[in-house]
Design a protein around this motif. Structure first.
Motif, PDB file in Angstrom:
ATOM      1  N   GLU A  80      -2.914 -23.397   7.593  1.00  0.00           N
ATOM      2  CA  GLU A  80      -1.514 -23.700   7.255  1.00  0.00           C
ATOM      3  C   GLU A  80      -1.381 -24.166   5.812  1.00  0.00           C
ATOM      4  N   ARG A  81      -2.347 -24.985   5.390  1.00  0.00           N
ATOM      5  CA  ARG A  81      -2.283 -25.564   4.033  1.00  0.00           C
ATOM      6  C   ARG A  81      -2.769 -24.593   2.971  1.00  0.00           C
ATOM      7  N   ALA A  82      -3.131 -23.363   3.397  1.00  0.00           N
ATOM      8  CA  ALA A  82      -3.661 -22.347   2.469  1.00  0.00           C
ATOM      9  C   ALA A  82      -4.780 -22.951   1.615  1.00  0.00           C
ATOM     10  N   THR A  83      -5.718 -23.608   2.302  1.00  0.00           N
ATOM     11  CA  THR A  83      -6.869 -24.236   1.640  1.00  0.00           C
ATOM     12  C   THR A  83      -7.643 -23.206   0.822  1.00  0.00           C
ATOM     13  N   GLU A  84      -8.164 -23.635  -0.299  1.00  0.00           N
ATOM     14  CA  GLU A  84      -8.993 -22.747  -1.135  1.00  0.00           C
ATOM     15  C   GLU A  84     -10.096 -22.119  -0.264  1.00  0.00           C
ATOM     16  N   PRO A  85     -10.351 -20.815  -0.383  1.00  0.00           N
ATOM     17  CA  PRO A  85     -11.298 -20.160   0.528  1.00  0.00           C
ATOM     18  C   PRO A  85     -12.710 -20.742   0.465  1.00  0.00           C
ATOM     19  N   PHE A  86     -13.415 -20.626   1.584  1.00  0.00           N
ATOM     20  CA  PHE A  86     -14.791 -21.109   1.677  1.00  0.00           C
ATOM     21  C   PHE A  86     -15.754 -19.948   1.439  1.00  0.00           C
ATOM     22  N   ASP A  87     -16.959 -20.294   0.947  1.00  0.00           N
ATOM     23  CA  ASP A  87     -17.993 -19.281   0.668  1.00  0.00           C
ATOM     24  C   ASP A  87     -18.949 -19.115   1.841  1.00  0.00           C
ATOM     25  N   LEU A  88     -19.064 -20.155   2.652  1.00  0.00           N
ATOM     26  CA  LEU A  88     -19.961 -20.102   3.812  1.00  0.00           C
ATOM     27  C   LEU A  88     -19.347 -20.937   4.928  1.00  0.00           C
ATOM     28  N   VAL A  89     -19.430 -20.431   6.144  1.00  0.00           N
ATOM     29  CA  VAL A  89     -18.906 -21.153   7.311  1.00  0.00           C
ATOM     30  C   VAL A  89     -20.007 -21.209   8.365  1.00  0.00           C
ATOM     31  N   LEU A  90     -20.252 -22.404   8.896  1.00  0.00           N
ATOM     32  CA  LEU A  90     -21.184 -22.573  10.016  1.00  0.00           C
ATOM     33  C   LEU A  90     -20.370 -22.879  11.271  1.00  0.00           C
ATOM     34  N   LEU A  91     -20.533 -22.040  12.301  1.00  0.00           N
ATOM     35  CA  LEU A  91     -19.860 -22.299  13.576  1.00  0.00           C
ATOM     36  C   LEU A  91     -20.877 -22.911  14.527  1.00  0.00           C
ATOM     37  N   ASP A  92     -20.792 -24.231  14.730  1.00  0.00           N
ATOM     38  CA  ASP A  92     -21.782 -24.940  15.547  1.00  0.00           C
ATOM     39  C   ASP A  92     -21.112 -26.086  16.312  1.00  0.00           C
ATOM     40  N   ALA A  93     -19.868 -25.843  16.776  1.00  0.00           N
ATOM     41  CA  ALA A  93     -19.195 -26.834  17.634  1.00  0.00           C
ATOM     42  C   ALA A  93     -19.283 -26.316  19.072  1.00  0.00           C
ATOM     43  N   LEU A  97     -10.040 -18.113   6.508  1.00  0.00           N
ATOM     44  CA  LEU A  97     -10.363 -19.151   5.516  1.00  0.00           C
ATOM     45  C   LEU A  97     -11.426 -18.710   4.501  1.00  0.00           C
ATOM     46  N   THR A  98     -11.728 -17.412   4.498  1.00  0.00           N
ATOM     47  CA  THR A  98     -12.763 -16.914   3.572  1.00  0.00           C
ATOM     48  C   THR A  98     -12.254 -15.677   2.831  1.00  0.00           C
ATOM     49  N   ARG A  99     -12.982 -15.327   1.792  1.00  0.00           N
ATOM     50  CA  ARG A  99     -12.745 -14.088   1.048  1.00  0.00           C
ATOM     51  C   ARG A  99     -13.893 -13.131   1.359  1.00  0.00           C
ATOM     52  N   PRO A 100     -13.744 -11.821   1.041  1.00  0.00           N
ATOM     53  CA  PRO A 100     -14.876 -10.910   1.194  1.00  0.00           C
ATOM     54  C   PRO A 100     -16.104 -11.440   0.458  1.00  0.00           C
ATOM     55  N   GLY A 101     -17.248 -11.274   1.083  1.00  0.00           N
ATOM     56  CA  GLY A 101     -18.499 -11.773   0.491  1.00  0.00           C
ATOM     57  C   GLY A 101     -18.935 -13.099   1.090  1.00  0.00           C
ATOM     58  N   ALA A 102     -18.030 -13.767   1.790  1.00  0.00           N
ATOM     59  CA  ALA A 102     -18.394 -15.055   2.402  1.00  0.00           C
ATOM     60  C   ALA A 102     -19.359 -14.820   3.568  1.00  0.00           C
ATOM     61  N   VAL A 103     -20.169 -15.834   3.832  1.00  0.00           N
ATOM     62  CA  VAL A 103     -21.184 -15.757   4.897  1.00  0.00           C
ATOM     63  C   VAL A 103     -20.748 -16.642   6.062  1.00  0.00           C
ATOM     64  N   VAL A 104     -20.898 -16.124   7.277  1.00  0.00           N
ATOM     65  CA  VAL A 104     -20.640 -16.934   8.471  1.00  0.00           C
ATOM     66  C   VAL A 104     -21.909 -16.966   9.320  1.00  0.00           C
ATOM     67  N   VAL A 105     -22.308 -18.157   9.731  1.00  0.00           N
ATOM     68  CA  VAL A 105     -23.491 -18.318  10.586  1.00  0.00           C
ATOM     69  C   VAL A 105     -23.027 -18.932  11.914  1.00  0.00           C
ATOM     70  N   ILE A 106     -23.500 -18.355  13.015  1.00  0.00           N
ATOM     71  CA  ILE A 106     -23.166 -18.913  14.340  1.00  0.00           C
ATOM     72  C   ILE A 106     -24.474 -19.249  15.049  1.00  0.00           C
ATOM     73  N   ASP A 107     -24.610 -20.517  15.445  1.00  0.00           N
ATOM     74  CA  ASP A 107     -25.837 -20.910  16.141  1.00  0.00           C
ATOM     75  C   ASP A 107     -25.640 -20.785  17.658  1.00  0.00           C
ATOM     76  N   ASN A 108     -26.746 -20.647  18.356  1.00  0.00           N
ATOM     77  CA  ASN A 108     -26.773 -20.644  19.841  1.00  0.00           C
ATOM     78  C   ASN A 108     -26.039 -19.453  20.455  1.00  0.00           C
ATOM     79  N   VAL A 109     -26.295 -18.264  19.936  1.00  0.00           N
ATOM     80  CA  VAL A 109     -25.587 -17.095  20.467  1.00  0.00           C
ATOM     81  C   VAL A 109     -26.348 -16.375  21.594  1.00  0.00           C
ATOM     82  N   VAL A 110     -27.548 -16.853  21.941  1.00  0.00           N
ATOM     83  CA  VAL A 110     -28.315 -16.166  22.988  1.00  0.00           C
ATOM     84  C   VAL A 110     -28.376 -17.005  24.276  1.00  0.00           C
ATOM     85  N   ARG A 111     -28.482 -18.322  24.114  1.00  0.00           N
ATOM     86  CA  ARG A 111     -28.327 -19.250  25.229  1.00  0.00           C
ATOM     87  C   ARG A 111     -29.264 -18.937  26.398  1.00  0.00           C
ATOM     88  N   GLY A 112     -30.558 -18.851  26.080  1.00  0.00           N
ATOM     89  CA  GLY A 112     -31.556 -18.579  27.117  1.00  0.00           C
ATOM     90  C   GLY A 112     -31.358 -17.235  27.788  1.00  0.00           C
TER      91      GLY A 112
END
Ligand code: SAM
Length: 220
Positions: free
Chosen positions: A125-138, A153-168
């Motif tokens: 909503e606040r049109a925050t300045e874009p991020f270069d890397l996002v970690l999804l770990d909630a 919240l990112t521009r092209p070229g930004a990296v997103v990492v998601i942990d725990n995507v296999v879950r045993g």
């Protein structure tokens, strides 16, 4: 799998990861709501390297806990950068702030307290300045929503990492639908595979915490 050998190999790999007292304190913190669910030391270091290779100045993190991954990321962006970390629990945020202070990075880290669905919406909503890397770990059930927020919240070229995507391996079970976390991870991987905004891969991992995986995506 042989847990003793996995532990021995982890010991060898962890030798690649130099942790100072502040990182060790954040990783072993017991005052948080759920101790022991931080990223592994090797993933912490990988996050640091990804942020460094990307030349990241601005990082967004979903899930702070005691600040362990936050410290790795904050040290990568340095004092000229910014890390915004989203955390549900006030108690965890307070613990993390102490660790960030001890690590010497608190001046360029903001922790926003509340459900990440709301705090990330506020950033959009606040049109925050874009991020270069996002970690999804909630929490994992809303991963598809968080991925959508990451895209906003990112521009092209930004990296997103998601942990725990296999879950045993539970993401492959037919009953994944009855496990909201596995269902969220599975849906997030499906989105990464089909949504033209993302170019992604995912790796299975094994370690003392068991069999899991991490996804890495680049915003197209
Ligand atoms: N990234 C941290 C690290 O590696 O040091 C670990 C984060 S831990 C796996 C997950 C965190 O997400 C917990 O602190 C939990 O309180 C927080 N969390 C859970 N649900 C959330 C939500 N809906 N919004 C924001 N944070 C949430």
């Amino acid at each position: 799998m042989d847990a003793t050998r996995i532990g021995a190999v982890e010991g060898l790999l962890t030798a690649l990861v130099a942790e100072d007292d502040a990182l060790v304190a954040a990783r072993t913190a017991t005052e948080v709501t759920t101790p022991g669910i931080e990223v592994s030391p090797t993933l912490g270091k990988l996050l640091h390297l990804l942020a460094t290779v990307r030349g990241a100045r601005r990082v967004l993190e979903f899930g702070t806990l005691a600040g362990y991954s936050t410290i790795w990321l904050a040290r990568a962006v340095g004092p000229g950068g910014r890390v915004v970390s989203l955390e549900l629990e006030r108690r965890n945020a307070a613990v993390a702030r102490r660790h960030l202070e001890a690590a010497g990075v608190s001046a360029w880290v903001d922790i926003l307290c509340g459900p990440a669905a709301s705090t990330s919406a506020l950033l959009v909503e606040r049109a925050t300045e874009p991020f270069d890397l996002v970690l999804l770990d909630a929490d994992k059930a809303p991963l598809p929503l968080y991925l959508d927020r990451a895209a906003a919240l990112t521009r092209p070229g930004a990296v997103v990492v998601i942990d725990n995507v296999v879950r045993g391996g539970r993401i492959a079970d037919d009953e994944a639908a009855s496990d909201p976390d596995a269902a969220g991870a599975r849906q997030a991987l499906a989105t990464l595979a089909s949504d033209p905004r993302w170019d992604a891969t995912a790796l299975q991992t094994v370690g003392p915490k068991g069999w899991d995986g991490v996804a890495v995506a680049v915003r197209r």
